[in-house]
Design a protein around this motif. Structure first.
Motif, short mmCIF file in Angstrom:
data_model
loop_
_atom_site.label_atom_id
_atom_site.label_comp_id
_atom_site.label_asym_id
_atom_site.label_seq_id
_atom_site.Cartn_x
_atom_site.Cartn_y
_atom_site.Cartn_z
N UNK A 46 -24.62 51.05 -3.19
CA UNK A 46 -24.56 51.84 -1.84
C UNK A 46 -23.42 52.82 -1.90
N UNK A 47 -22.32 52.46 -2.75
CA UNK A 47 -21.35 53.48 -2.81
C UNK A 47 -22.00 54.74 -3.62
N UNK A 74 -19.62 57.67 -2.55
CA UNK A 74 -18.20 57.38 -1.92
C UNK A 74 -17.59 56.50 -2.78
N UNK A 75 -16.33 56.43 -3.15
CA UNK A 75 -15.53 55.72 -3.86
C UNK A 75 -14.75 54.65 -3.46
N UNK A 132 -24.34 46.39 4.28
CA UNK A 132 -23.53 47.23 3.60
C UNK A 132 -23.94 48.83 3.56
N UNK A 133 -25.00 49.13 3.90
CA UNK A 133 -25.57 50.36 4.10
C UNK A 133 -24.63 50.88 5.11
N UNK A 187 -17.64 53.94 6.49
CA UNK A 187 -16.36 54.30 5.96
C UNK A 187 -16.17 55.74 5.55
N UNK A 188 -17.28 56.32 5.11
CA UNK A 188 -17.05 57.64 4.45
C UNK A 188 -17.04 58.71 5.56
#
Length: 230
Positions: A153-154, A159-160, A195-196, A202-203
């Motif tokens: 997903x990252x 996204x890290x 998670x998605x 988060x991003x």
């Protein structure tokens, strides 16, 4: 006795004698391994020690009598060796190619976990790796599969997120702590959807605001609970 049978008998006799000579030479020619070449894609296997062990094992063995499969089977007992190829090169060389395991995590601060999610070795010296925690080592595979999804997903969202540890409790609820000291509670259900949802959330948050978040609770049907630090 017809000519065909006579010819067959001559051919069979000649073939028998030829095979006998070859087998005699095979077992009596004194050829020994004088060169051992060992290559590895990592640095966790001490090839000098392996070379010494192999030399002792095949000492005084005829080159033709050495079975590469036996050497291969024995060396696979080494915890860091994932895959190995052993073959002979006439007249006196043994070639060994090693593929090492890659440690990706530490389980319960005592064992190493490889890139396939298997515990393969006790931790002997400190390593700066992701950590997995669970009450039972059988849960390692669940954590590993969760970790793979997290990374997937990252990558999909570019996204890290640096993870400090992933923990699973007795009812298979996942908890993640990031290196920014954020806790994320994912629960045990609808992991892909949660998670998605988390990765997208988060991003969208500025870094300085992330530092103020104590935890994200994703165990809601549609939303999320966020607690800020005091």
């Amino acid at each position: 006795m017809n000519n065909k049978f006579k010819n067959f008998l001559k051919y069979f006799t000649f073939l028998f004698l030829l095979i006998s000579v070859i087998l005699y030479g095979y077992n009596n020619i004194e050829l020994y391994v004088n060169k051992i070449s060992i290559s590895s894609n990592g640095n966790n296997v001490n090839t000098d020690i392996l070379k010494t062990q192999i030399k002792k094992k095949i000492k005084l063995q005829n080159f033709f009598n050495i079975n590469p499969l036996n050497i291969q089977k024995e060396l696979l007992n080494h915890p860091w060796i994932k895959k190995i190829e052993v073959y002979k090169k006439f007249p006196d060389k043994l070639i060994i190619k090693i593929t090492e395991r890659v440690a990706i995590a530490i389980f319960n601060d005592i064992s190493l976990v490889d890139g396939s999610g298997n515990i393969f070795k006790r931790l002997e010296k400190k390593k700066n790796l992701l950590k997995f925690y669970a009450d039972d080592q059988k849960e390692v595979k669940y954590i590993y599969n969760f970790y793979k999804k997290f990374i997937k997903f990252q990558n999909l969202n570019n996204i890290q997120i640096d993870i400090s540890y992933i923990k699973i409790n007795s009812i298979k609820e996942f908890v993640v702590r990031t290196k920014a000291n954020n806790l994320i509670y994912f629960g045990s259900k609808n992991i892909d959807e949660r998670l998605g949802r988390f990765i997208q959330l988060y991003g969208s948050i500025e870094l300085e605001n992330l530092n103020n978040v104590e935890y994200f609770d994703m165990r809601y049907t549609n939303g999320v609970s966020v607690k800020k630090r005091r």
